[in-house]
Each structure stands twice: as C-alpha cells, then as structure tokens.
Design an enzyme around this catalytic site. Structure first.
Site, PDB file in Angstrom:
ATOM      1  N   ASP A   1      41.090  45.669  36.948  1.00 49.83           N
ATOM      2  CA  ASP A   1      40.135  45.398  38.022  1.00 49.83           C
ATOM      3  C   ASP A   1      40.088  46.595  38.970  1.00 49.83           C
ATOM      4  OD1 ASP A   1      38.924  42.595  39.604  1.00 49.83           O
ATOM      5  OD2 ASP A   1      39.139  44.493  40.687  1.00 49.83           O
ATOM      6  N   THR A  11      23.774  29.371  38.480  1.00 51.24           N
ATOM      7  CA  THR A  11      22.748  30.084  37.693  1.00 51.24           C
ATOM      8  C   THR A  11      23.334  31.292  36.958  1.00 51.24           C
ATOM      9  OG1 THR A  11      22.203  31.587  39.494  1.00 51.24           O
ATOM     10  CG2 THR A  11      21.022  29.484  39.441  1.00 51.24           C
ATOM     11  N   ARG A  32      28.063  36.552  41.940  1.00 48.78           N
ATOM     12  CA  ARG A  32      27.422  35.804  40.862  1.00 48.78           C
ATOM     13  C   ARG A  32      27.339  34.328  41.254  1.00 48.78           C
ATOM     14  NH1 ARG A  32      26.689  36.852  35.363  1.00 48.78           N
ATOM     15  NH2 ARG A  32      27.660  38.860  35.728  1.00 48.78           N
ATOM     16  N   ASP A  58      40.694  45.787  42.756  1.00 54.39           N
ATOM     17  CA  ASP A  58      42.099  45.457  43.048  1.00 54.39           C
ATOM     18  C   ASP A  58      42.972  46.700  43.001  1.00 54.39           C
ATOM     19  OD1 ASP A  58      41.653  42.795  43.487  1.00 54.39           O
ATOM     20  OD2 ASP A  58      42.287  42.142  41.497  1.00 54.39           O
TER      21      ASP A  58
HETATM   22  N1  URA Z   1      35.135  44.988  36.842  1.00 54.51           N
HETATM   23  C1  URA Z   1      36.338  45.612  36.837  1.00 54.51           C
HETATM   24  O1  URA Z   1      36.866  45.956  37.881  1.00 54.51           O
HETATM   25  N2  URA Z   1      36.935  45.835  35.651  1.00 54.51           N
HETATM   26  C2  URA Z   1      36.398  45.484  34.482  1.00 54.51           C
HETATM   27  O2  URA Z   1      36.994  45.724  33.429  1.00 54.51           O
HETATM   28  C3  URA Z   1      35.138  44.828  34.500  1.00 54.51           C
HETATM   29  C4  URA Z   1      34.534  44.593  35.685  1.00 54.51           C
END
Ligand code: URA
Length: 209
Positions: A200, A108, A104, A203
């Site tokens: 995530d 912008t 991202r 992760d």
């Molecule tokens: N990306 C992720 O890994 N988890 C989320 O909750 C949102 C985006």
C-alpha cells in the site's frame, strides 16, 4: 490509442527495487519515491516547447533556448499521489498543484470525488496527474474525467507501478492520455493490490497501517 511509456533508466530501476523491498522504512521510502518522481518528470516534460533566447556568457553572446512558458499543473490523487509531488516540483517549480480526493462508493463501486481543489486556469494548463499505483485504474480514469469536465485538454498520467488492468481502463476511457510508469507489473490480486507491486503506497509513505 494513448502510449504507455515505461522507464528503463538504470537509476529509476535501481531505486524502484528498494521502494518495492518490504524492509525499506517510511523515511527511505519517501525519499526514494521523491527521487524517482523527479527522474520521471525529466522524461515526462521532454516535449515542452522551447523558444530562442540570448544571454551574455563571460566570453560573449550565446544564442540559447528557454522554456516557452507553457503553463503546467500537477494533480496528485490523494493520498499516495502526494509522495511524488515534491520530486516533480523540483524540476518544474512553476507548476501549480491541484488535489483530487476520491473514494469508492461501497454500493455502486464507482469513484466519488470528496475533495477537489484545482488551479483556476485548468483549461490553459498541461496537467500531469499523479497516481503512484495504477491498479484497477478506476480512480485515475475518474480523476481525468473530472479534470476534462473542468476544461483540461492536455493530460498525462504518471505512475510508479501500473497493472495491465489499470492501463486498459485508462486507455479505454481516455485514449488521448499517455501513461508514464516506472514498471508494469503482472496483475492484481483478489484484494486489488498490484502483484508484486510494493504494497500500500499510502501506508508506506505515511507510516500508517
Ligand atoms: N494501491 C496501492 O497502494 N497499492 C496497490 O498495490 C494497489 C493500489
């Protein structure tokens, strides 16, 4: 308007519970994500065309069916999408795999492609785009736009968990793209994470933080 298919299969829901659980470590998380991806691929490929075939069984001739040879492609969005690829390939090993990386732009806030390697015959393939967490939907919508610019015509989007915001974004940008998810969660939090989600995904797959 494109459909949203939510999988209520007991095996998918059971495994998703352990995927969500914060106590689940990376090894088990990876295995479960791969298993759920394989189960989802079974449904995502439900409309593949078949053709008549004939084989000899030990007892005699049998009129049967085989896949009609539709070319498929699987396109994970980096990096979390990688976690679902092997599960899908277990069911459709002949599929070619493309990769799209997006970040991202901090000014912008628009997704920018930083990596893109696709099969050369994208226009001839039905594509399954993989984005495990459909949060804002910005990356998935942008990836699908890139693929359409390269000539892709038939695209499906496969996610583990989708947020209503992400579904809306993709449906508005790409009303022709069906979305397949194991769950649709409540909302996004202020950090853009799906609630309750699973944290995530990248992760947890790769043991980073
Ligand atoms: N990306 C992720 O890994 N988890 C989320 O909750 C949102 C985006």
């Amino acid at each position: 308007m494109a459909k949203v298919h939510v999988f209520d299969h007991p095996l998918i829901q059971h495994k998703l519970t352990y995927i969500r659980d914060k106590r689940t470590g990376s090894k088990e998380f990876r295995e479960l994500v791969e298993e759920v991806a394989m189960l989802m691929a079974y449904e995502v490929t439900r409309d593949l065309p078949l053709e008549e075939a004939e084989v000899e069984t030990p007892v005699g001739p049998a009129k049967t069916k085989v896949l009609a040879g539709k070319k498929l492609g699987v396109v994970p969005i980096l990096r979390a999408g990688l976690g679902m690829v092997n599960g899908v390939l277990k069911l459709i090993p002949a599929a070619k795999v493309g990769h799209i990386g997006l970040y991202r732009d901090p000014e912008t806030l628009q997704p920018v492609e930083y990596y893109c390697k696709l099969p050369t015959d994208v226009p001839e393939r039905d594509l399954i785009v993989i984005d495990p967490m459909l949060a804002t939907g910005g990356s998935a919508a942008a990836a699908i736009t890139f693929l359409k610019e390269k000539g892709a015509k038939n695209i499906k989007l496969m996610c583990l968990i989708a947020a209503p915001e992400g579904i809306r974004t993709v449906q508005e940008a790409h009303p022709d793209v069906d979305i397949y998810a194991a769950a649709v969660d409540e909302k996004l939090n202020d950090h853009g994470y799906i609630v309750p989600g699973l944290g995530d995904a990248g992760d947890r797959l790769f043991g980073t933080k």
